[in-house]
Write an enzyme that holds these catalytic residues in place. Sequence first.
Site, PDB file in Angstrom:
ATOM      1  N   ALA A 118       0.850  -1.200   0.000  1.00 58.00           N
ATOM      2  CA  ALA A 118       0.000   0.000   0.000  1.00 58.00           C
ATOM      3  C   ALA A 118       0.880   1.243   0.000  1.00 58.00           C
ATOM      4  O   ALA A 118       1.227   1.779   1.045  1.00 58.00           O
ATOM      5  CB  ALA A 118      -0.924   0.005   1.220  1.00 58.00           C
ATOM      6  N   SER A 136       1.128   4.090  -3.188  1.00 53.68           N
ATOM      7  CA  SER A 136       0.207   5.081  -3.762  1.00 53.68           C
ATOM      8  C   SER A 136      -1.230   4.753  -3.374  1.00 53.68           C
ATOM      9  O   SER A 136      -2.050   5.646  -3.169  1.00 53.68           O
ATOM     10  CB  SER A 136       0.323   5.065  -5.291  1.00 53.68           C
ATOM     11  N   ARG A 178      35.071  28.232 -14.662  1.00 53.52           N
ATOM     12  CA  ARG A 178      35.705  27.179 -15.480  1.00 53.52           C
ATOM     13  C   ARG A 178      35.987  27.721 -16.886  1.00 53.52           C
ATOM     14  O   ARG A 178      35.076  28.192 -17.579  1.00 53.52           O
ATOM     15  CB  ARG A 178      34.756  25.976 -15.550  1.00 53.52           C
ATOM     16  N   GLN A 199      25.572  18.436 -15.818  1.00 53.82           N
ATOM     17  CA  GLN A 199      26.009  18.672 -17.207  1.00 53.82           C
ATOM     18  C   GLN A 199      26.968  19.866 -17.262  1.00 53.82           C
ATOM     19  O   GLN A 199      27.987  19.828 -17.956  1.00 53.82           O
ATOM     20  CB  GLN A 199      24.773  18.918 -18.084  1.00 53.82           C
ATOM     21  N   GLY A 207      32.691  16.294 -16.260  1.00 54.30           N
ATOM     22  CA  GLY A 207      33.175  15.123 -15.511  1.00 54.30           C
ATOM     23  C   GLY A 207      33.170  15.352 -14.012  1.00 54.30           C
ATOM     24  O   GLY A 207      32.813  14.470 -13.231  1.00 54.30           O
ATOM     25  N   GLU A 218       5.464  11.201  -0.618  1.00 54.87           N
ATOM     26  CA  GLU A 218       4.307  12.084  -0.380  1.00 54.87           C
ATOM     27  C   GLU A 218       3.456  12.221  -1.643  1.00 54.87           C
ATOM     28  O   GLU A 218       2.971  13.304  -1.959  1.00 54.87           O
ATOM     29  CB  GLU A 218       4.788  13.450   0.095  1.00 54.87           C
ATOM     30  N   GLY A 219       3.288  11.114  -2.335  1.00 59.24           N
ATOM     31  CA  GLY A 219       2.522  11.104  -3.581  1.00 59.24           C
ATOM     32  C   GLY A 219       3.459  11.276  -4.755  1.00 59.24           C
ATOM     33  O   GLY A 219       4.100  12.327  -4.900  1.00 59.24           O
ATOM     34  N   THR A 220       3.576  10.239  -5.586  1.00 58.41           N
ATOM     35  CA  THR A 220       4.465  10.301  -6.752  1.00 58.41           C
ATOM     36  C   THR A 220       3.974  11.373  -7.737  1.00 58.41           C
ATOM     37  O   THR A 220       2.837  11.854  -7.622  1.00 58.41           O
ATOM     38  CB  THR A 220       4.484   8.948  -7.490  1.00 58.41           C
TER      39      THR A 220
HETATM   40  C1  LIG Z   1      13.017   7.979   1.310  1.00 56.71           C
HETATM   41  C2  LIG Z   1      11.561   7.702   1.512  1.00 56.71           C
HETATM   42  C3  LIG Z   1      10.913   8.191   2.641  1.00 56.71           C
HETATM   43  C4  LIG Z   1       9.573   7.908   2.854  1.00 56.71           C
HETATM   44  N1  LIG Z   1       8.970   8.335   4.008  1.00 56.71           N
HETATM   45  C5  LIG Z   1       7.712   7.923   4.306  1.00 56.71           C
HETATM   46  C6  LIG Z   1       7.137   8.198   5.576  1.00 56.71           C
HETATM   47  O1  LIG Z   1       7.746   8.836   6.433  1.00 56.71           O
HETATM   48  N2  LIG Z   1       5.909   7.698   5.839  1.00 56.71           N
HETATM   49  C7  LIG Z   1       5.197   6.987   4.922  1.00 56.71           C
HETATM   50  O2  LIG Z   1       4.080   6.581   5.229  1.00 56.71           O
HETATM   51  N3  LIG Z   1       5.711   6.730   3.685  1.00 56.71           N
HETATM   52  C8  LIG Z   1       6.947   7.172   3.367  1.00 56.71           C
HETATM   53  N4  LIG Z   1       7.509   6.885   2.129  1.00 56.71           N
HETATM   54  C9  LIG Z   1       6.721   6.103   1.168  1.00 56.71           C
HETATM   55  C10 LIG Z   1       6.319   6.892  -0.063  1.00 56.71           C
HETATM   56  O3  LIG Z   1       5.310   7.799   0.257  1.00 56.71           O
HETATM   57  C11 LIG Z   1       5.915   5.872  -1.140  1.00 56.71           C
HETATM   58  O4  LIG Z   1       7.110   5.280  -1.608  1.00 56.71           O
HETATM   59  C12 LIG Z   1       5.148   6.493  -2.271  1.00 56.71           C
HETATM   60  O5  LIG Z   1       3.880   6.874  -1.838  1.00 56.71           O
HETATM   61  C13 LIG Z   1       4.987   5.540  -3.468  1.00 56.71           C
HETATM   62  O6  LIG Z   1       4.524   4.287  -3.062  1.00 56.71           O
HETATM   63  P1  LIG Z   1       5.287   2.976  -3.576  1.00 56.71           P
HETATM   64  O7  LIG Z   1       6.738   3.182  -3.282  1.00 56.71           O
HETATM   65  O8  LIG Z   1       4.633   1.795  -2.970  1.00 56.71           O
HETATM   66  O9  LIG Z   1       5.109   2.972  -5.129  1.00 56.71           O
HETATM   67  P2  LIG Z   1       3.860   2.388  -5.962  1.00 56.71           P
HETATM   68  O10 LIG Z   1       2.602   2.909  -5.396  1.00 56.71           O
HETATM   69  O11 LIG Z   1       4.025   0.910  -6.100  1.00 56.71           O
HETATM   70  O12 LIG Z   1       4.108   3.066  -7.370  1.00 56.71           O
HETATM   71  C14 LIG Z   1       5.041   2.557  -8.326  1.00 56.71           C
HETATM   72  C15 LIG Z   1       4.876   3.362  -9.608  1.00 56.71           C
HETATM   73  O13 LIG Z   1       3.544   3.182 -10.130  1.00 56.71           O
HETATM   74  C16 LIG Z   1       2.931   4.436 -10.274  1.00 56.71           C
HETATM   75  N5  LIG Z   1       1.480   4.331 -10.006  1.00 56.71           N
HETATM   76  C17 LIG Z   1       0.886   3.743  -8.933  1.00 56.71           C
HETATM   77  N6  LIG Z   1      -0.458   3.872  -9.029  1.00 56.71           N
HETATM   78  C18 LIG Z   1      -0.692   4.556 -10.168  1.00 56.71           C
HETATM   79  C19 LIG Z   1      -1.877   5.025 -10.817  1.00 56.71           C
HETATM   80  N7  LIG Z   1      -3.086   4.811 -10.312  1.00 56.71           N
HETATM   81  N8  LIG Z   1      -1.750   5.694 -11.972  1.00 56.71           N
HETATM   82  C20 LIG Z   1      -0.520   5.936 -12.507  1.00 56.71           C
HETATM   83  N9  LIG Z   1       0.626   5.526 -11.945  1.00 56.71           N
HETATM   84  C21 LIG Z   1       0.540   4.852 -10.790  1.00 56.71           C
HETATM   85  C22 LIG Z   1       3.620   5.355  -9.289  1.00 56.71           C
HETATM   86  O14 LIG Z   1       3.476   6.714  -9.650  1.00 56.71           O
HETATM   87  C23 LIG Z   1       5.044   4.863  -9.392  1.00 56.71           C
HETATM   88  O15 LIG Z   1       5.673   5.428 -10.524  1.00 56.71           O
HETATM   89  C24 LIG Z   1       8.842   7.176   1.892  1.00 56.71           C
HETATM   90  C25 LIG Z   1       9.488   6.699   0.743  1.00 56.71           C
HETATM   91  C26 LIG Z   1      10.829   6.936   0.551  1.00 56.71           C
HETATM   92  C27 LIG Z   1      11.485   6.366  -0.672  1.00 56.71           C
END
Ligand SMILES: Cc1cc2nc3c(=O)[nH]c(=O)nc-3n(C[C@H](O)[C@H](O)[C@H](O)COP(=O)(O)OP(=O)(O)OC[C@H]3O[C@@H](n4cnc5c(N)ncnc54)[C@H](O)[C@@H]3O)c2cc1C
Length: 409
Positions: free
Chosen positions: A139, A141, A293, A362, A366, A389-391
Amino acid sequence: MSEGSSSGFTLDLSDDVREMRDWVHEFAQNVMRPAAAEWDEREETPWPILAEASKIGLYSLDFFGGQWFEPTGLGTPVAFEEIFWGDAGIGLALTGTCLAAVAVTGSGTPEQIGEWVPQMFGSPGDVKLGAFCSSEPDAGSDVGAIRTRALYSEATDEWVLNGTKAWATNGGIADVHVVVASVEPALGSRGQASFIVPPGTRGLSQGQKFRKHGVRASHTAEVVLDDVRVPGRCLVGGKDRLDARLARLAGGQAGGEQAAMKTFEASRPTVAAMAVGVARAALDYARDYATQRVQFGKPIGQNQAIAFMLADMQASVDAARLLTWRAAWMARQGRKFTRAEGSISKLVAGETAVRVTEQAIQILGGNGYTRDYPVERMHRDAKIFTIFEGTSEIQRMIIGRAVTGLDVR
Ligand SMILES: Cc1cc2nc3c(=O)[nH]c(=O)nc-3n(C[C@H](O)[C@H](O)[C@H](O)COP(=O)(O)OP(=O)(O)OC[C@H]3O[C@@H](n4cnc5c(N)ncnc54)[C@H](O)[C@@H]3O)c2cc1C
């Protein structure tokens, strides 16, 4: 507040905000920057830097709370931009607690805010952390797919939490964890609530610590909840409010905002400001480099190819900042993001940070590709802003819904 009724609009920062900005900048420049490469390599929470920030009052509820409630709304974005200009990894270690704090201040009762939020920060000499645990292995996104269960025991007035959280910033090393769990699984995200797990609660442990591409000074780990029992008063917002919401949903009415979503919505302009800070840092470095540079007998910045790249970088950083300030200002004025302004700021600033840091590499050629120069680290760090925080895809989905009025999936 109705649209257009705020006659005092200005982009001038108040004296207080400017003073605060300069003070944070000094810390970013003199304390964070010199330590950035070391903590990136160590991939550990920079406790000595947190201690120093706590000592001067920067890592404190007073400071972050003061900026959150700063009247123009620009206190938080200005502070976060400076901190992340200093360094994103250390910056996230310094600000990760805020997400947990916002989860409680945004939906908690006054008693909960008073009891738990100060404990998330500790005090100078005894620094503490908070962690917000929403994401799970299945869980991310799809917040509605959260499997962690919270069951209420009437007999003991306790909630019992079971599940595994993924990707928690400060997960397992925080004193106070705020955990999003499902109370009514059939209701998906609307059947979820947040729970405060007090320091030292049995059954909460750290799982895998993630080794990351960037923001490596910030600790990210799984959090395992095995029969974690918390008192009834640890349900954020209280049981009466939860019962009333569930009753409204059972009666076919709207249930109000969902816990994790409310936290993310409030924090989006803040995350955008972090991204602006990283982008500005890369722009500053690349600009100075381009003026010094020399190739073919002149500074590389005299070539249009480089100057135009710097012009684009400057324009995008300014645009991202303005969108960030708009969203932060709206939030402070109590205006709803009817056109997904919070998501717009996060989307544009996050993608700007990735692009601008790549352009900076870029420009450095190097050198930019090596760990001897900071833009390589900035580029790795910047990538997080299109993911957490939402991709970017999820932000586009939210903006797409606001633009079309359709149920975009
Ligand atoms: C360094 C780091 C710190 C974090 N800190 C926290 C935290 O403190 N607390 C917390 O709760 N979470 C935290 N997260 C989690 C983060 O919020 C999630 O990684 C993020 O919400 C994406 O979820 P997922 O990694 O499961 O990717 P997924 O949901 O599996 O997504 C994978 C890909 O599929 C795409 N995708 C998914 N659904 C759809 C859709 N319906 N339409 C189009 N594209 C879609 C996504 O955009 C992405 O490109 C952290 C993550 C990282 C890497």
